[in-house]
Design a protein around this motif. Structure first.
Motif, mmCIF file in Angstrom:
data_model
loop_
_atom_site.group_PDB
_atom_site.id
_atom_site.type_symbol
_atom_site.label_atom_id
_atom_site.label_comp_id
_atom_site.label_asym_id
_atom_site.label_seq_id
_atom_site.Cartn_x
_atom_site.Cartn_y
_atom_site.Cartn_z
ATOM 1 N N ASP A 247 18.155 6.204 85.940
ATOM 2 C CA ASP A 247 18.401 6.638 87.308
ATOM 3 C C ASP A 247 18.069 5.563 88.331
ATOM 4 O O ASP A 247 17.776 5.865 89.472
ATOM 5 N N ARG B 172 17.132 16.844 88.311
ATOM 6 C CA ARG B 172 17.650 15.591 87.742
ATOM 7 C C ARG B 172 17.046 15.461 86.347
ATOM 8 O O ARG B 172 15.827 15.495 86.186
ATOM 9 N N ASP C 123 22.226 10.933 81.814
ATOM 10 C CA ASP C 123 21.561 11.466 83.001
ATOM 11 C C ASP C 123 22.475 12.466 83.687
ATOM 12 O O ASP C 123 23.697 12.241 83.782
ATOM 13 N N SER D 243 22.708 15.076 87.277
ATOM 14 C CA SER D 243 22.170 15.455 88.573
ATOM 15 C C SER D 243 22.808 16.759 89.030
ATOM 16 O O SER D 243 24.043 16.874 89.075
ATOM 17 N N SER E 182 21.763 8.351 90.498
ATOM 18 C CA SER E 182 22.296 9.517 91.192
ATOM 19 C C SER E 182 21.932 9.467 92.668
ATOM 20 O O SER E 182 20.860 8.988 93.032
ATOM 21 N N HIS F 275 27.544 9.416 90.022
ATOM 22 C CA HIS F 275 26.466 8.442 89.928
ATOM 23 C C HIS F 275 27.001 7.048 90.296
ATOM 24 O O HIS F 275 28.114 6.671 89.913
#
Length: 822
Positions: A205, A458, A482, A484, A518, A543
């Motif tokens: 991130d 997240r 990842d 979000s 993000s 992202h």
């Protein structure tokens, strides 16, 4: 004396007598180079063969050994008293305990661009003022965004693209006192580790760099120990010791507070000057032979309440600020059988700040062409802002070695439950120096009022395999995902790395991978610009993305000398920026101006950047750097490093490609510390770099003010009319910075700064007292962070003349400090 000064500037060899030994890996038996061996105030670093030499005062103090990636080890005084050569075995952190048999690799797949910085480097570096960020900016590829502050740009990335992790917990605000100092007390830290790029999948991130801060445990060999220090920015008291009644547990507590505000408020001013107070507590406890528990708490408070009267009529400002940051974390390290290790970290953190500023300020940027003070205009800022983030997080890392142990598999996840609120109201003038309309410093594109509260999550998961097909080769491959909830999107990020040892002292390292970040309000602590993320999902934001490629070659020489050269390339895509005004929005903004036809050319007709986010940015950065360092080897009288970086960073947005705002083509630094005798050390930090891009003014335009008195009688008091002075009624002007095509079209001048430090131990380095003198910018050179425009009377024209003055430089700043250990 001349010979001693010469030895301070050159890497020379010295001699010492006393105990000697070797530090080795407990599992493989291989020597551990770069391990720190310390007895009280004396510290040396092992050479490439793991050897060290030190006089440890047998019978009085234990010998402490630490190295990145290993558990610390202590040798009792009675063992030292036996004499002879010592062999100290360090257990890799992954294996955790002496009774766990996990095969350690002969060579680890360490990411390129990784540098460990011990707390001693921070405490002893000239000009650092106990702030780790002032040391990190002297490393290759790292530059400070402001000489006064602590934010960093790493290899073409923005400060909001850097990730800071403390004992497994993401820290959103690593600064104190508006960035003048950091959130970390070096006295409580085991090590700082900066990875400038190419880091593995266990962290994500962020697009640019990773800073890992590992706090140390309190001492277990004494019931009570500690230190007290007074430095440039604050005073701190630290105490630590063995937990009463528990031999396998320790505690550590520290308190820091600024003192200049107390002195000034007591004797000189009636205002509450900016200051901070923070406290930290760490309890470390072994639970049986397979578990270690760490409980940590951090509490910080900052506040200011000041009023300043000016020279000119109506000049004066009221400033108020309050900030608090709290963190509580629980970390459990466990061994699962003989080949697995589990780390579980749960944390709660919150940060909040409130700022209010109002009044009239004479900046020189607003005046008519009247020859006297009647022509001087005041900037009238009037705003208040609150910003808060709360993060409830959980993280688990599992590492295990299946089969014969040639593979190390690591899997984990992290969860963040985030709550953020942002509110501000701007009632006065905007910042004329903020050429980008979304600048958090009062850009013209910010709305007059904003209030948003959001709750989101997240999450990230990762899998990584490190395989060693050959004894001197380690390969690493990982995949991270990842997600979000703010945007409703996710990102897959594959990453690979390799480390190859070529002979006993040469290492080749490479890494490549995908990185994502993000959108989130929690990044505002380090960001330059504000965006309205409340509609991120509706706008279809994803992202931000970056790709890293790195290649580095490192060689160790005798005497603790290390040389490294690295090349890097980065590509940025989908960068979230504020979009430009549409034609309808621009015309609606211009409709507020009630200017006569002859002054229409003074209207800010260029489209401004708004706070509505869009994925319209991309860019790249590339370059290479050279790093030459000498650790505190047993025979070293001079230690430190020399670094040089050549880098190019650019961004493409708004139909143009331009240098990134922190593009710095050339940067060189020298950090050195030399022993001038048994009681005196001298330290030097020197930095030389080309300037950042800047946005120059393109001319002047007539200033606008609300028609509060309805001077034209049309009943519209919100319209903007030309400002006139209070004397002859002449037009008041201000600088015009043009549109987006003018952003970053000029450069700041060459940056050069030298800091010096002298440390003196009245009773030698083993004594309890240390007195130090630190001088920042000893050459008193002006290194402007920006150029302040000033309008001056022009007797030959009908409007004032524009001049620019360098501003924002750190002055010649000497300070005196004292440290006492007990």
């Amino acid at each position: 004396m001349i010979q001693r000064l010469g030895s301070f500037l050159l890497f020379v060899l010295g001699t010492s007598t006393g105990s000697n030994g070797t530090v080795v890996d407990a599992a493989s038996g291989q020597p551990v180079a770069g391990a720190r061996v310390r007895v009280e105030a004396i510290e040396v670093v092992t050479d490439a063969a793991g050897r060290f030499r030190i006089d440890p005062l047998p019978g009085q103090a234990p010998l402490e050994v630490s190295a990145p990636g290993y558990l610390p080890e202590r040798v009792a005084p009675e063992d030292l008293a036996r004499g002879g050569s010592l062999e100290i075995a360090l257990v890799p952190e992954r294996s955790w305990r002496e009774d766990v048999s996990v095969t350690a690799p002969a060579v680890a797949a360490e990411a390129p661009s990784t540098e460990a910085v011990g707390p001693d480097r921070v405490l002893d570096a000239a000009g650092a003022a106990d702030n780790v960020f002032r040391v990190l900016r002297s490393l290759p590829g790292v530059t400070a965004t402001q000489d006064v502050g602590s934010r960093l740009s790493v290899r073409g990335g923005g400060p909001d693209q850097n990730l800071t992790v403390v004992d497994g917990v993401e820290l959103h605000n690593p600064y104190r006192l508006f960035g003048l100092t950091s959130a970390f007390n070096p006295e409580t830290v085991e090590r700082f580790t900066l990875t400038a790029g190419g880091f593995g999948v266990k962290h994500g991130d962020r697009l640019s760099s990773l800073l890992v801060v590992e706090n140390r445990a309190g001492r277990r060999d004494r019931a009570l120990a500690g230190s007290a220090t007074v430095s440039l920015t604050d005073a701190n008291v630290l105490s630590e010791g063995r937990l009463p009644g528990v031999s396998e547990a320790s505690w550590l507590a520290t308190v820091r507070r600024t003192y200049f505000d107390l002195v000034a408020e007591r004797f000189f001013v009636d205002d509450d000057l900016p200051g901070f107070l923070d406290g930290q507590f760490i309890m470390d406890m072994d639970m049986g032979r397979a578990h270690r528990v760490r409980i940590q708490g951090l509490r910080s408070r900052e506040d200011a309440d000041a009023s300043v009267e000016g020279y000119y009529q109506g000049e004066g400002t009221d400033f108020k600020s309050a900030s608090w940051n709290d963190l509580v974390s629980l970390r459990v390290l466990s061994t699962l059988g003989s080949r697995a290790h589990l780390a579980t970290t749960a944390a709660w953190s919150r940060g909040r700040e409130a700022v209010a500023l109002s009044g009239g300020i004479h900046t020189g940027m607003r005046r008519s062409n009247a020859p006297d003070d009647a022509g001087i205009g005041l900037e009238r800022p009037d705003f208040d802002r609150t910003f808060g983030v709360r993060d409830l997080s959980l993280r688990q890392d599992l590492a295990f070695q299946p089969g014969a142990g040639r593979h190390t598999l690591e899997v984990g996840y992290e969860l963040h439950a985030l709550r953020a609120d942002v509110a501000f109201e701007i009632r006065g003038d905007r910042n004329p120096l903020a050429a980008n309309g979304t600048s958090v410093l009062g850009g013209a594109g910010l709305p007059d009022a904003f209030d948003s509260r959001s709750s989101s999550s997240r999450n990230g998961v990762w899998l990584q395999d490190t395989v060693r097909p050959l004894r001197h080769l380690a390969l690493e491959a990982g995949l991270r995902f990842d997600h979000s909830r703010l945007t409703g999107t996710g990102s897959w990020q594959p990453r690979v790395g390799a480390t190859c040892e070529i002979g006993a002292n040469t290492r080749l390292r490479a890494a490549a991978g995908a990185y994502s970040q993000s959108p989130g309000y929690e990044k505002l602590y380090q960001g330059d610009y504000f965006l309205d993320l409340g509609s991120a999902r509706a706008l279809g934001l994803r992202h931000e993305r970056a790709g890293h490629v790195l290649l580095g070659l490192e060689r160790r020489f005798r005497g603790g000398l290390v040389a490294r050269i690295e090349a890097f390339y980065r590509r940025f895509d989908g960068l979230v920026l504020g979009r430009l005004e549409s034609d309808a929005e621009r015309l609606r903004r211009l409709a507020r101006y009630d200017f006569p036809p002859e002054l229409r050319d003074s209207l800010p007709a260029e489209p401004t950047i708004t706070t509505t986010p869009d994925e319209l940015g991309r860019g790249r950065s590339y370059g290479w750097d050279v790093y030459l360092a000498r650790d505190a080897a047993p025979d070293a009288r001079v230690t430190g490093w020399i670094a040089y970086t050549y880098g190019v960073a650019s961004r493409t947005a708004y139909g143009r490609t331009a240098p990134f705002e922190y593009d710095r083509r050339h940067a060189a630094s020298l950090v050195a510390r030399g022993r001038m005798g048994a009681k005196l050390d001298l330290a030097l930090t020197a930095r030389l770099a080309t300037g950042f891009p800047r946005t120059p003014p393109v001319g002047l335009r007539v200033a606008a003010v609300p028609d509060a008195l309805d001077q034209d009688g049309d009943g519209d008091r919100a319209e903007l009319v030309p400002e006139r002075d209070g004397g002859a009624g002449l037009l008041v002007y201000q600088p015009d910075y043009g549109g987006v095509s003018n952003l970053g079209t000029d450069r700041l001048p060459l940056f050069a700064r030298v800091d010096l430090r002298a440390s003196f131990w009245p009773r030698g380095r083993r004594g309890r007292w240390e007195v130090f003198v630190d001088v920042m910018n000893v050459l008193a050179r002006r290194n402007p962070e920006f150029f302040r425009p000033e309008l001056v009377h022009d007797p030959a024209g009908d409007r004032p003349r524009l001049a620019e003055h360098p501003s924002g430089s750190v002055p010649f700043l000497p300070s005196l400090g004292v440290r006492f250990r007990f």
